[in-house]
Design an enzyme around this catalytic site. Structure first.
Site, PDB file in Angstrom:
ATOM      1  N   HIS A  19      39.930  11.651   8.139  1.00 35.07           N
ATOM      2  CA  HIS A  19      40.460   9.907   9.072  1.00 35.07           C
ATOM      3  C   HIS A  19      40.831   9.201   8.604  1.00 35.07           C
ATOM      4  O   HIS A  19      41.737   9.453   7.507  1.00 35.07           O
ATOM      5  CB  HIS A  19      39.234   9.548   9.205  1.00 35.07           C
ATOM      6  CG  HIS A  19      38.131   8.625   8.112  1.00 35.07           C
ATOM      7  ND1 HIS A  19      38.825   7.986   6.976  1.00 35.07           N
ATOM      8  CD2 HIS A  19      36.874   9.550   7.929  1.00 35.07           C
ATOM      9  CE1 HIS A  19      37.771   7.739   6.389  1.00 35.07           C
ATOM     10  NE2 HIS A  19      36.448   8.497   6.955  1.00 35.07           N
ATOM     11  N   HIS A  22      41.116   7.814   4.710  1.00 37.58           N
ATOM     12  CA  HIS A  22      41.589   9.206   3.686  1.00 37.58           C
ATOM     13  C   HIS A  22      43.049   9.311   3.756  1.00 37.58           C
ATOM     14  O   HIS A  22      43.918   8.837   3.023  1.00 37.58           O
ATOM     15  CB  HIS A  22      41.197  10.481   3.926  1.00 37.58           C
ATOM     16  CG  HIS A  22      39.795  10.318   4.065  1.00 37.58           C
ATOM     17  ND1 HIS A  22      38.718  11.115   5.138  1.00 37.58           N
ATOM     18  CD2 HIS A  22      38.749  10.256   3.320  1.00 37.58           C
ATOM     19  CE1 HIS A  22      37.507  11.082   5.240  1.00 37.58           C
ATOM     20  NE2 HIS A  22      37.288  10.684   3.614  1.00 37.58           N
ATOM     21  N   CYS A 127      21.969   9.505  -3.452  1.00 36.38           N
ATOM     22  CA  CYS A 127      22.726   9.283  -2.234  1.00 36.38           C
ATOM     23  C   CYS A 127      23.398  10.964  -2.302  1.00 36.38           C
ATOM     24  O   CYS A 127      24.446  10.686  -2.866  1.00 36.38           O
ATOM     25  CB  CYS A 127      23.109   8.211  -1.542  1.00 36.38           C
ATOM     26  SG  CYS A 127      23.878   8.649  -0.567  1.00 36.38           S
ATOM     27  N   CYS A 130      26.735   9.935  -0.960  1.00 38.09           N
ATOM     28  CA  CYS A 130      27.555   9.476  -1.483  1.00 38.09           C
ATOM     29  C   CYS A 130      28.144  10.425  -2.485  1.00 38.09           C
ATOM     30  O   CYS A 130      28.352  10.135  -4.225  1.00 38.09           O
ATOM     31  CB  CYS A 130      27.353   8.408  -2.148  1.00 38.09           C
ATOM     32  SG  CYS A 130      27.034   6.864  -1.354  1.00 38.09           S
ATOM     33  N   CYS A 144      20.570   3.522   1.323  1.00 36.20           N
ATOM     34  CA  CYS A 144      22.707   4.043   1.281  1.00 36.20           C
ATOM     35  C   CYS A 144      22.973   2.578   2.531  1.00 36.20           C
ATOM     36  O   CYS A 144      23.301   3.320   3.766  1.00 36.20           O
ATOM     37  CB  CYS A 144      22.608   4.887   1.313  1.00 36.20           C
ATOM     38  SG  CYS A 144      24.664   4.078   0.860  1.00 36.20           S
ATOM     39  N   HIS A 147      25.514   5.543   4.010  1.00 37.57           N
ATOM     40  CA  HIS A 147      25.196   7.184   5.163  1.00 37.57           C
ATOM     41  C   HIS A 147      23.508   6.443   5.586  1.00 37.57           C
ATOM     42  O   HIS A 147      23.503   5.691   5.376  1.00 37.57           O
ATOM     43  CB  HIS A 147      24.929   8.240   3.429  1.00 37.57           C
ATOM     44  CG  HIS A 147      26.292   8.234   3.513  1.00 37.57           C
ATOM     45  ND1 HIS A 147      27.282   7.690   1.830  1.00 37.57           N
ATOM     46  CD2 HIS A 147      27.577   9.550   3.887  1.00 37.57           C
ATOM     47  CE1 HIS A 147      27.966   8.127   1.722  1.00 37.57           C
ATOM     48  NE2 HIS A 147      28.276   9.097   2.808  1.00 37.57           N
ATOM     49  N   LYS A 292      31.947  -0.354  10.732  1.00 35.93           N
ATOM     50  CA  LYS A 292      32.371   0.343   9.774  1.00 35.93           C
ATOM     51  C   LYS A 292      33.351   1.579  10.861  1.00 35.93           C
ATOM     52  O   LYS A 292      31.596   1.538  11.577  1.00 35.93           O
ATOM     53  CB  LYS A 292      30.813   0.665   9.028  1.00 35.93           C
ATOM     54  CG  LYS A 292      31.509   0.599   7.604  1.00 35.93           C
ATOM     55  CD  LYS A 292      30.216   1.271   7.248  1.00 35.93           C
ATOM     56  CE  LYS A 292      30.166   2.527   6.713  1.00 35.93           C
ATOM     57  NZ  LYS A 292      30.746   3.482   6.091  1.00 35.93           N
ATOM     58  N   LYS A 295      31.382   8.602  12.043  1.00 34.67           N
ATOM     59  CA  LYS A 295      30.885   9.618  12.887  1.00 34.67           C
ATOM     60  C   LYS A 295      29.516   9.411  13.782  1.00 34.67           C
ATOM     61  O   LYS A 295      29.556   8.658  15.182  1.00 34.67           O
ATOM     62  CB  LYS A 295      30.374  10.567  12.054  1.00 34.67           C
ATOM     63  CG  LYS A 295      31.808  11.608  12.215  1.00 34.67           C
ATOM     64  CD  LYS A 295      30.631  13.089  12.354  1.00 34.67           C
ATOM     65  CE  LYS A 295      31.984  14.102  11.746  1.00 34.67           C
ATOM     66  NZ  LYS A 295      31.978  15.153  10.425  1.00 34.67           N
TER      67      LYS A 295
HETATM   68  N1  MSP Z   1      35.219  12.845  -3.226  1.00 32.86           N
HETATM   69  C1  MSP Z   1      35.104  11.715  -3.322  1.00 32.86           C
HETATM   70  C2  MSP Z   1      36.519  11.240  -4.326  1.00 32.86           C
HETATM   71  C3  MSP Z   1      35.665  11.955  -5.956  1.00 32.86           C
HETATM   72  S1  MSP Z   1      38.073  11.465  -6.637  1.00 32.86           S
HETATM   73  C4  MSP Z   1      37.888  11.903  -7.954  1.00 32.86           C
HETATM   74  C5  MSP Z   1      35.256  10.702  -2.887  1.00 32.86           C
HETATM   75  N2  MSP Z   1      36.120  11.256  -1.323  1.00 32.86           N
HETATM   76  S2  MSP Z   1      35.604  11.428   0.180  1.00 32.86           S
HETATM   77  O1  MSP Z   1      36.269  12.252   0.606  1.00 32.86           O
HETATM   78  O2  MSP Z   1      34.485  10.188   0.533  1.00 32.86           O
HETATM   79  O3  MSP Z   1      36.359  10.299  -0.090  1.00 32.86           O
HETATM   80  C6  MSP Z   1      36.614   9.044  -0.705  1.00 32.86           C
HETATM   81  C7  MSP Z   1      38.421   8.325  -0.011  1.00 32.86           C
HETATM   82  O4  MSP Z   1      38.501   8.400   1.130  1.00 32.86           O
HETATM   83  C8  MSP Z   1      37.780   6.583  -0.370  1.00 32.86           C
HETATM   84  O5  MSP Z   1      37.899   6.460  -2.255  1.00 32.86           O
HETATM   85  C9  MSP Z   1      39.029   5.654   0.317  1.00 32.86           C
HETATM   86  O6  MSP Z   1      40.212   6.562  -0.208  1.00 32.86           O
HETATM   87  C10 MSP Z   1      39.106   6.586   1.226  1.00 32.86           C
HETATM   88  N3  MSP Z   1      38.214   6.059   2.770  1.00 32.86           N
HETATM   89  C11 MSP Z   1      36.996   6.701   2.877  1.00 32.86           C
HETATM   90  N4  MSP Z   1      36.691   5.498   3.918  1.00 32.86           N
HETATM   91  C12 MSP Z   1      37.392   5.232   4.289  1.00 32.86           C
HETATM   92  C13 MSP Z   1      37.673   3.623   5.204  1.00 32.86           C
HETATM   93  N5  MSP Z   1      37.033   3.466   6.130  1.00 32.86           N
HETATM   94  N6  MSP Z   1      38.727   2.654   5.179  1.00 32.86           N
HETATM   95  C14 MSP Z   1      40.358   3.269   3.553  1.00 32.86           C
HETATM   96  N7  MSP Z   1      39.472   4.646   2.766  1.00 32.86           N
HETATM   97  C15 MSP Z   1      38.387   4.729   2.676  1.00 32.86           C
HETATM   98  O7  MSP Z   1      35.014  10.180  -2.496  1.00 32.86           O
END
Ligand code: MSP
Length: 459
Positions: A19, A22, A127, A130, A144, A147, A292, A295
């Protein structure tokens, strides 16, 4: 100054497609990687997917697929998205790569040999959204904050533990002194406050999760997914012969990943006698219309939606312009539309076509504005954007007041050349953000290609 620059994004869970959260992190890191390349650095830019653990295994199960098949498909999708968005990553990490699993196991054996791993019982809350062990104070009303309630469960199981607490005083000193630079300041303060609150050892293995990297000396356990995932930054340098790039110059991530990168990862590296990353840059989250993004709320914005509407460079620009720097930032499709129209369609795009009418052959200025470089160095992408818009306004005003269409000969040429030079400067400044459009602008203004509408107004 070293001529190498190693920059990473988190590896994203291969349980779903990206999304804008990321996408934002990946675009920010890409912009910095491109900027560093423009300074002549040898850059290693890494992103990838985090493919093991309970969360991914559960998603595979719901999709009725075996986990490997499931992550193979998702890893491809993530790569397709990044390719479309013109992300210039040098490699794409997948934690199911045998090379990664091998390095992770070697590092675990080293931790064990050092006496930093012991067996114990984990009792507490987990969780799986997370993939994190939680203490009461991490939860809000027992839930959490990130989540669904059904993702939070009480667990009691045999685990191997990593002696995290042993390394905490050193990690604290490193963060405090800035030797390990956690940025921006408020994210550093959060880590120091959490350390002050007391830190337990960390469970490093899972007994009931089979989808993971086996603990080398006890294959009835798999490695706790976060420990193995963090190791990807190091294993990448082994897999792709980039040893000279270690340690990373900067890890880019969102605030939910801060503790893992700023505290746990440095502690693991200290235990392994490996050099620590220099900077950890932690941005906030995008919220959508004040809420926030999630989904269940049905307000997830996908990068595909943005690309269809604003094009690749438009998407890159809009995400950079709304970058959640120290705080979270609020976005909406309405905001994106307005920003696109004002900055790109009516702003830069209009300026280029306005000036292009008078031009056939300009002289590109290679000059960069020092201020903007400082912004890039400090990852202040929204400042880069607003400075570039100030320049757009400046040139527009200059052009209107000098009115070259009323002038002739040298007088006319002086105004047009000055405007062209400034626009090329804007294109150069924005090159890391909008690589394709910047190059188009230079071509249009040098008369190489005919003028065209770069950014179609959204109606
Ligand atoms: N797999 C772990 C990270 C492991 S790194 C060794 C993880 N993955 S995740 O798919 O949940 O992605 C987390 C990352 O996505 C966050 O660090 C951030 O970069 C990004 N974001 C997820 N939601 C976000 C927002 N709502 N806004 C901005 N970035 C966000 O955690």
């Amino acid at each position: 100054m070293s001529d190498r620059f190693y920059i990473t994004t988190p590896i994203y869970y291969a349980n779903d497609v990206p999304h804008i959260g990321h996408t934002g992190t990946t675009i920010f890191a890409d912009i910095i990687a491109r900027y560093q390349r423009s300074l002549g650095k040898d850059v290693f830019f890494l992103t990838g997917t985090d493919e093991h653990g309970e969360k991914v295994a559960k998603a595979a199960e719901s999709a009725g697929k075996n986990p490997q098949e499931f992550v193979d498909e998702l890893a491809l999708k993530w790569q397709e998205y990044w390719k479309k968005l013109n992300i210039s990553n040098d490699q794409f990490m997948r934690t199911t790569l045998p090379g990664h699993e091998k390095v992770a196991q070697e590092l675990l054996v080293l931790l064990q040999a050092k006496g930093d791993i012991y067996k114990g019982v984990y009792k507490g809350i987990y969780c799986w959204g997370c993939e994190e062990f939680k203490s009461e104070k991490d939860l809000v009303d027992g839930k959490c904050p990130e989540h669904r309630p059904d993702q939070v469960e009480y667990r009691e199981e045999d685990n191997y533990f990593f002696k995290l607490s042993k390394y905490i005083p050193r990690v604290k000193d490193l963060i405090e002194s800035g030797e390990l630079s956690v940025e921006p300041e408020n994210k550093k303060a959060e880590m120091l406050a959490r350390i002050e609150g007391g830190v337990n050892d960390l469970s490093a293995s899972r007994q009931n999760v089979t989808w993971g990297v086996p603990i080398p000396w006890d294959t009835s356990h798999t490695t706790y997914v976060w420990i193995e995932a963090l190791m990807n930054y190091y294993s990448a340098t082994k897999i792709w012969n980039k040893e000279g790039f270690w340690p990373a110059d900067v890890h880019f991530l969102g605030k939910g990943n801060n503790w893992f990168h700023s505290v746990i990862w440095p502690a693991l590296l200290l235990a392994l006698d490996l050099p620590l990353p220099k900077r950890v840059f932690v941005h906030g989250y995008y919220n959508v219309e004040g809420r926030k993004m999630g989904k269940s709320l049905g307000n997830v914005i996908s990068p595909g939606e943005l690309m269809d509407r604003y094009g690749v460079d438009g998407t890159r620009y809009l995400l950079a312009a709304s970058m959640p720097y120290a705080d979270d930032s609020d976005v909406s499709m309405k905001w994106f539309d307005e920003k696109f129209n004002s900055d790109l369609a009516n702003g830069l795009g209009n300026l280029v076509s306005r000036v292009a009418k008078f031009v056939n052959g300009g002289s590109p200025s290679k000059e960069r504005v020092a201020l903007i470089n400082t912004y890039y160095d400090n990852f202040k992408l929204n400042e880069v954007i607003s400075e570039s818009q100030k320049l757009v306004k400046f040139v527009n005003d200059y052009f209107s007041s000098e009115a070259p269409w009323k002038l002739e000969g040298d007088a006319r040429k002086v105004v047009i050349d000055a405007a062209v030079e400034k626009i090329i400067e804007i294109a150069n400044l924005l090159e890391p953000v909008m690589p394709e459009s910047s190059s188009e602008i230079r071509k249009i203004l040098s008369g190489e290609v005919p003028s065209k509408n770069l950014f179609m107004r959204i109606v």
